[in-house]
Design a protein around this motif. Structure first.
Motif, PDB file in Angstrom:
ATOM      1  N   MET A  70       0.828  -1.200   0.000  1.00  0.00           N
ATOM      2  CA  MET A  70       0.000   0.000   0.000  1.00  0.00           C
ATOM      3  C   MET A  70       0.865   1.253   0.000  1.00  0.00           C
ATOM      4  O   MET A  70       2.033   1.217   0.392  1.00  0.00           O
ATOM      5  CB  MET A  70      -0.910   0.026   1.234  1.00  0.00           C
ATOM      6  N   ARG A  71       0.267   2.346  -0.432  1.00  0.00           N
ATOM      7  CA  ARG A  71       0.950   3.632  -0.308  1.00  0.00           C
ATOM      8  C   ARG A  71       1.093   3.961   1.175  1.00  0.00           C
ATOM      9  O   ARG A  71       0.240   3.590   1.980  1.00  0.00           O
ATOM     10  CB  ARG A  71       0.154   4.735  -1.019  1.00  0.00           C
ATOM     11  N   ASN A  73       0.660   5.394   4.575  1.00  0.00           N
ATOM     12  CA  ASN A  73      -0.471   6.117   5.156  1.00  0.00           C
ATOM     13  C   ASN A  73      -0.477   5.879   6.654  1.00  0.00           C
ATOM     14  O   ASN A  73       0.238   5.013   7.174  1.00  0.00           O
ATOM     15  CB  ASN A  73      -1.794   5.644   4.525  1.00  0.00           C
ATOM     16  N   ASP A  83      -9.366  -1.545  -2.142  1.00  0.00           N
ATOM     17  CA  ASP A  83      -8.798  -0.528  -1.253  1.00  0.00           C
ATOM     18  C   ASP A  83      -7.969   0.475  -2.057  1.00  0.00           C
ATOM     19  O   ASP A  83      -7.056   0.091  -2.797  1.00  0.00           O
ATOM     20  CB  ASP A  83      -7.931  -1.199  -0.188  1.00  0.00           C
ATOM     21  N   ARG A  85      -5.773   2.436  -1.144  1.00  0.00           N
ATOM     22  CA  ARG A  85      -4.385   2.548  -0.687  1.00  0.00           C
ATOM     23  C   ARG A  85      -3.455   1.572  -1.398  1.00  0.00           C
ATOM     24  O   ARG A  85      -2.241   1.752  -1.398  1.00  0.00           O
ATOM     25  CB  ARG A  85      -4.318   2.289   0.829  1.00  0.00           C
TER      26      ARG A  85
END
Length: 202
Positions: A70-71, A73, A83, A85
């Motif tokens: 995921m990025r 965060n 999602d 993300r």
């Protein structure tokens, strides 16, 4: 005699963990880890390896490792289908369970086992312990990369209270009925599921 058999079984399980984790680390992660870290960092800023505190054996917290999918965060929410993300590479890794491979280091370090109840985030352990019978009993063993609940369709996102109840039931059954041959069957079933594709892998 019972204690002798139990200790022998624990030794066999740990030996299987060490041998298989070393094989994966030497023959797969030795070249795949640096390659994926480069690809992950090229797609989005941040570390290639993601770590998160999870509940381990006897509810002792440990750092659980994954390839970052995921990025970066600040959210601790569990991943859901679609999602926003999740990166493109992350989506592929999650579908194929490649993101879980760094957990073989957790296994080698003795924090996890290849097969066992999946480790949850600390906040989820606290939450579920208040509402699910025998939930804390699942911490009697080292948590696993895969488990009896996962090969029976309970992996990924926990969408409702009934799901965590059923997962806990499967985890308790596994603890009470553990065998080496059972672990081998779960590992084989996990590999088959990854190759075929699991609708809950996202």
């Amino acid at each position: 005699m019972f204690n002798y058999i139990m200790n022998k079984n624990r030794t066999l399980k740990r030996l299987l963990d060490i041998l298989l984790s070393l094989a994966v680390i030497i023959f797969v992660l030795s070249w795949l880890l640096p390659l994926l870290v480069i690809i992950i960092k090229m797609e989005s800023a941040g570390p290639g390896i993601f770590k998160q505190e999870r509940s381990g054996r006897n509810n002792k917290p440990f750092w659980c490792y994954k390839f970052r999918s995921m990025r970066v965060n600040n959210s601790n929410a569990q991943a859901i289908k679609g999602d926003f993300r999740t990166t493109r590479m992350g989506a592929f890794m999650r579908r194929t369970s490649i993101d879980e491979l760094p957990q073989f280091f957790n296994v080698l370090f003795g924090e996890m086992s290849i097969v066992g109840p999946r480790p949850h985030m600390l906040k989820h352990t606290e939450e579920y312990s208040l509402t699910v019978d025998q939930y804390m009993d699942r911490h009697f063993l080292r948590p696993g990369i895969t488990g009896w609940a996962q090969v029976n369709g309970y992996r990924g996102e926990i969408r409702d209270h009934e799901q965590i109840i059923r997962r806990t039931e499967y985890d308790i059954w596994y603890i009470e009925n553990w065998t080496i041959t059972g672990d081998i069957r779960i590992i084989i079933n996990t590999i088959v599921s990854v190759v075929k594709g699991d609708e809950n892998a996202y």
